[in-house]
Design a protein around this motif. Structure first.
Motif, PDB file in Angstrom:
ATOM      1  N   LYS A   1       0.840  -1.193   0.000  1.00 57.64           N
ATOM      2  CA  LYS A   1       0.000   0.000   0.000  1.00 57.64           C
ATOM      3  C   LYS A   1       0.876   1.244   0.000  1.00 57.64           C
ATOM      4  N   ALA A   2       0.243   2.409   0.085  1.00 56.73           N
ATOM      5  CA  ALA A   2       0.956   3.689  -0.026  1.00 56.73           C
ATOM      6  C   ALA A   2       1.627   3.810  -1.385  1.00 56.73           C
ATOM      7  N   ARG A   3       0.927   3.343  -2.428  1.00 60.64           N
ATOM      8  CA  ARG A   3       1.482   3.368  -3.779  1.00 60.64           C
ATOM      9  C   ARG A   3       0.764   4.404  -4.664  1.00 60.64           C
ATOM     10  N   GLU A   4       0.089   5.367  -4.044  1.00 59.72           N
ATOM     11  CA  GLU A   4      -0.595   6.407  -4.811  1.00 59.72           C
ATOM     12  C   GLU A   4       0.387   7.144  -5.721  1.00 59.72           C
ATOM     13  N   GLY A   5       0.024   7.214  -7.008  1.00 55.28           N
ATOM     14  CA  GLY A   5       0.861   7.911  -7.965  1.00 55.28           C
ATOM     15  C   GLY A   5       2.100   7.145  -8.398  1.00 55.28           C
ATOM     16  N   LYS A   6       2.293   5.938  -7.856  1.00 56.42           N
ATOM     17  CA  LYS A   6       3.488   5.160  -8.183  1.00 56.42           C
ATOM     18  C   LYS A   6       3.151   3.828  -8.848  1.00 56.42           C
ATOM     19  N   ALA A   7       1.963   3.324  -8.603  1.00 57.89           N
ATOM     20  CA  ALA A   7       1.582   2.016  -9.142  1.00 57.89           C
ATOM     21  C   ALA A   7       1.356   2.098 -10.648  1.00 57.89           C
ATOM     22  N   ILE A   8       1.516   0.966 -11.326  1.00 60.18           N
ATOM     23  CA  ILE A   8       1.202   0.908 -12.748  1.00 60.18           C
ATOM     24  C   ILE A   8      -0.301   1.066 -12.934  1.00 60.18           C
ATOM     25  N   ASP A   9      -0.737   1.375 -14.158  1.00 62.09           N
ATOM     26  CA  ASP A   9      -2.163   1.578 -14.405  1.00 62.09           C
ATOM     27  C   ASP A   9      -2.788   0.424 -15.187  1.00 62.09           C
ATOM     28  N   HIS A  10      -2.020  -0.658 -15.392  1.00 65.43           N
ATOM     29  CA  HIS A  10      -2.484  -1.780 -16.187  1.00 65.43           C
ATOM     30  C   HIS A  10      -2.094  -3.079 -15.485  1.00 65.43           C
ATOM     31  N   VAL A  11      -2.395  -4.194 -16.108  1.00 61.33           N
ATOM     32  CA  VAL A  11      -1.953  -5.499 -15.605  1.00 61.33           C
ATOM     33  C   VAL A  11      -0.840  -6.004 -16.504  1.00 61.33           C
ATOM     34  N   GLU A  12       0.211  -6.525 -15.902  1.00 62.74           N
ATOM     35  CA  GLU A  12       1.297  -7.094 -16.685  1.00 62.74           C
ATOM     36  C   GLU A  12       1.658  -8.484 -16.161  1.00 62.74           C
ATOM     37  N   PHE A  13       1.990  -9.353 -17.092  1.00 64.09           N
ATOM     38  CA  PHE A  13       2.481 -10.687 -16.758  1.00 64.09           C
ATOM     39  C   PHE A  13       3.916 -10.780 -17.246  1.00 64.09           C
ATOM     40  N   LEU A  14       4.851 -10.899 -16.322  1.00 65.47           N
ATOM     41  CA  LEU A  14       6.261 -11.060 -16.652  1.00 65.47           C
ATOM     42  C   LEU A  14       6.519 -12.564 -16.699  1.00 65.47           C
ATOM     43  N   CYS A  15       6.516 -13.115 -17.905  1.00 61.19           N
ATOM     44  CA  CYS A  15       6.501 -14.568 -18.096  1.00 61.19           C
ATOM     45  C   CYS A  15       7.920 -15.113 -18.175  1.00 61.19           C
ATOM     46  N   ASP A  16       8.645 -15.003 -17.074  1.00 61.74           N
ATOM     47  CA  ASP A  16      10.040 -15.418 -16.984  1.00 61.74           C
ATOM     48  C   ASP A  16      10.106 -16.861 -16.504  1.00 61.74           C
ATOM     49  N   THR A  17      10.921 -17.676 -17.152  1.00 62.34           N
ATOM     50  CA  THR A  17      11.045 -19.071 -16.734  1.00 62.34           C
ATOM     51  C   THR A  17      11.596 -19.180 -15.311  1.00 62.34           C
ATOM     52  N   ALA A  18      12.424 -18.221 -14.902  1.00 62.61           N
ATOM     53  CA  ALA A  18      13.021 -18.278 -13.567  1.00 62.61           C
ATOM     54  C   ALA A  18      11.997 -17.969 -12.487  1.00 62.61           C
ATOM     55  N   ARG A  19      11.214 -16.902 -12.692  1.00 64.05           N
ATOM     56  CA  ARG A  19      10.197 -16.548 -11.700  1.00 64.05           C
ATOM     57  C   ARG A  19       9.090 -15.740 -12.368  1.00 64.05           C
ATOM     58  N   PRO A  20       8.042 -16.411 -12.877  1.00 65.67           N
ATOM     59  CA  PRO A  20       6.906 -15.680 -13.461  1.00 65.67           C
ATOM     60  C   PRO A  20       6.298 -14.744 -12.421  1.00 65.67           C
ATOM     61  N   THR A  21       5.861 -13.555 -12.886  1.00 62.61           N
ATOM     62  CA  THR A  21       5.361 -12.545 -11.948  1.00 62.61           C
ATOM     63  C   THR A  21       4.203 -11.761 -12.537  1.00 62.61           C
ATOM     64  N   PRO A  22       2.962 -12.061 -12.180  1.00 60.09           N
ATOM     65  CA  PRO A  22       1.852 -11.154 -12.479  1.00 60.09           C
ATOM     66  C   PRO A  22       1.934  -9.922 -11.571  1.00 60.09           C
ATOM     67  N   HIS A  23       1.506  -8.773 -12.094  1.00 64.21           N
ATOM     68  CA  HIS A  23       1.667  -7.497 -11.384  1.00 64.21           C
ATOM     69  C   HIS A  23       0.521  -6.585 -11.787  1.00 64.21           C
ATOM     70  N   MET A  24      -0.131  -5.953 -10.807  1.00 66.02           N
ATOM     71  CA  MET A  24      -1.317  -5.149 -11.116  1.00 66.02           C
ATOM     72  C   MET A  24      -1.573  -4.118 -10.022  1.00 66.02           C
ATOM     73  N   PRO A  25      -2.321  -3.050 -10.350  1.00 63.13           N
ATOM     74  CA  PRO A  25      -2.706  -2.074  -9.344  1.00 63.13           C
ATOM     75  C   PRO A  25      -4.014  -2.489  -8.680  1.00 63.13           C
ATOM     76  N   ALA A  26      -4.317  -1.856  -7.565  1.00 62.39           N
ATOM     77  CA  ALA A  26      -5.585  -2.085  -6.867  1.00 62.39           C
ATOM     78  C   ALA A  26      -6.007  -0.778  -6.202  1.00 62.39           C
ATOM     79  N   PRO A  27      -7.285  -0.636  -5.874  1.00 61.27           N
ATOM     80  CA  PRO A  27      -7.762   0.617  -5.282  1.00 61.27           C
ATOM     81  C   PRO A  27      -7.101   0.923  -3.939  1.00 61.27           C
ATOM     82  N   GLY A  28      -7.214   2.177  -3.549  1.00 60.31           N
ATOM     83  CA  GLY A  28      -6.687   2.594  -2.257  1.00 60.31           C
ATOM     84  C   GLY A  28      -5.177   2.711  -2.230  1.00 60.31           C
TER      85      GLY A  28
END
Length: 532
Positions: free
Chosen positions: A197-224
């Motif tokens: 939290k406390a990511r106002e103005g810093k979080a991404i505005d979309h959803v991204e999937f970093l499809c890395d064989t070493a460590r896949p990582t979905p990443h997304m913003p949320a309200p608040g």
């Protein structure tokens, strides 16, 4: 807040589980005036990381049960990106814009949604919630279900209900008690989910999937001012190690400086892809994760549970209120299970893209996806979400036959903006909670005799006249001026259609045949499941 009066001995519908699916079902049953009791071992809303995405269908169902745009905070997601470390961006989905009056994709904070649902439940005196009770056994008869529960002190209690719904999650006691198999698979990988939290103005505005064989990582913003990351654990990594603050800070270092990191929640999960062989046994039904578990890669877990609720809620109400034969309830499994399975298959396909097992697999699969975008039809299917299975009923509570070419029985009725009583509203708000005979550019009662009108209304039927833009009401029934041109389409003008309370088109035909159409719908409500 739970009502701590004595546990009632009888109810029409007993709901086991008071998470978002159970609470949503309670709201619907409350709107229909059905005496309902929900029980759960705990009173509090669970705060652990869980669902974060809703699509336009889910938002429409929440609209149906009375949750407007201001009921809980959400963030509209304009796009979903898929990135390969070897090939760059290989996939992109356009989630900007709206379908049926709602954003295609939003993220939300589940505790806020659950609190909003519980506030809605509190508006209906016919619905009660009791916490501190755990189901231990149930017995069915020809007339109802007897549930045996224990309270938090271990004391036994017994409740008789006409119907029981298990909305008690992936480890469902109800599912176990009715001996229902939970077929599918559990993914061998564990995932660490981190909400900051406390990511106002810093979080991404979309959803991204970093499809890395070493460590896949979905990443997304949320309200608040929230942001979520999901990290797949590598072989040998333990839950305890991954949840250490130092490890979390290390994983998030590419996005958040350690001194700026404020972790709200973290938990290690294992994903599942499972579905019951039946969502019903006699007078007992399963809904949400109790019936099916969808891997999170397409954000359809809670959405599927809300679809269950929309389908089952009105059917329970119509049977309890003697508006329909009990056999109507048999269509719940017939209609919902095939689509739930399709969504699970899509999520598994997406999981294969997110979690490539090797560099060779990543380059091959992601490269094929990237090349596929050069083919217009494939590009449209992938980028405009046409690959997503349509929630269309093909077998179940439908009047068989083919109607107008612009009207598809079993499909969901389109929703758009209409003018009603001087106000601009979404068309579902005019339809309300009824089984509705809709006239497209015509008063739907014009072809009905008085006796058929009366029988229709006795079975929970209503009438709505949808007019072209610029038309005005010609009678005393509900009138909606179609401002979006999505309801009265071309040659369908002058026809009528029957819309179920869950917005599925049941029947249609020329307005001159309205008597026959209504009679066939009434027969379908009262005949056995094999007869419609």
């Amino acid at each position: 807040m739970a009502d701590h009066d004595a546990l009632p001995g009888t109810t029409d519908v007993l709901v086991i589980g008071y998470g978002p699916v159970g609470a949503a079902l309670c709201v619907l049953l409350g709107r229909y005036g059905v005496n309902t009791l929900a029980v759960d071992p705990v009173a509090q809303v669970w705060l652990s990381p869980r669902a974060i995405a809703l699509d336009n269908e889910a938002l429409r169902i929440l609209q149906m049960i009375g949750l407007g745009e201001d009921a809980f905070e959400r963030i509209a997601i304009p796009q979903v990106k898929m990135h390969c470390p070897y090939l760059g961006e290989f996939g992109h989905a356009n989630t900007a814009g709206t379908i049926d009056g709602h954003p295609k994709l939003v993220t939300f904070y589940q505790p806020d949604l659950e609190r909003a649902l519980r506030r809605q439940v509190a508006a209906y005196p016919c619905v009660r919630f009791r916490d501190g009770y755990t189901l231990v056994d149930l017995r069915q008869s020809d007339t109802g279900v007897t549930a045996h529960l224990t309270d938090r002190h271990g004391h036994p209690h017994e409740i008789s209900a006409r119907y029981l719904v298990g909305a008690d999650g992936a480890s469902s006691t109800v599912r176990a008690l009715i001996g229902q198999a939970f077929q599918g698979e559990t993914y061998p990988e564990d995932w660490l989910i981190v909400d900051a939290k406390a990511r106002e103005g810093k979080a991404i505005d979309h959803v991204e999937f970093l499809c890395d064989t070493a460590r896949p990582t979905p990443h997304m913003p949320a309200p608040g001012g929230r942001e979520r990351w999901e990290f797949m654990l590598q072989p040998g990594e333990t839950h305890k190690e991954m949840e250490r603050p130092e490890k979390v800070a290390e994983l998030l270092a590419p996005w958040v400086a350690p001194q700026d990191l404020v972790v709200e929640r973290k938990a290690v999960y294992r994903f599942h892809a499972r579905c019951c062989t039946a969502f019903q046994q006699g007078r007992v039904f399963l809904a949400g994760d109790a019936a099916h578990i969808t891997p999170p890669f397409v954000g359809q877990g809670l959405v599927a549970g809300l679809r269950d609720v929309a389908n089952l809620g009105w059917k329970l109400a119509w049977v309890v209120k003697d508006r329909a034969a009990p056999s109507l309830l048999d269509s719940y499994d017939t209609e919902r299970r095939p689509h739930a399975r399709k969504m699970i298959r899509l999520a598994k396909l997406m999981g294969g893209l997110v979690m490539p097992r090797s560099r060779f697999t990543a380059i091959t699969v992601h490269g094929a996806m990237r090349l596929g975008r050069l083919v217009p039809r494939l590009r449209r299917q992938l980028e405009e979400l046409e690959i997503k299975p349509a929630n269309r009923v093909r077998h179940g509570f439908l009047v068989k036959g083919r109607g107008h070419k612009d009207i598809t029985r079993g499909a969901t009725l389109a929703q758009g903006l209409v003018r009603h009583e001087g106000n601009i509203r979404l068309s579902d708000d005019v339809l309300g909670d009824h089984l509705t005979l809709i006239g497209l550019g015509i008063d739907p009662r014009a072809g009905l005799d008085a006796a058929t009108q009366a029988r229709w209304q006795a079975h929970g039927g209503a009438f709505v006249h949808v007019g072209l833009r610029g038309q005005h009401a010609t009678s005393d029934i509900a009138f909606a001026e179609d401002l979006s041109d999505c309801l009265v389409q071309g040659s369908a003008r002058g026809h009528v259609l029957v819309c179920r309370p869950d917005r599925v088109i049941l029947h249609d035909g020329p307005a001159t045949q309205a008597n026959r159409i209504v009679e066939q719908c009434l027969q379908a409500l009262t005949l056995t499941a094999t007869q419609y």
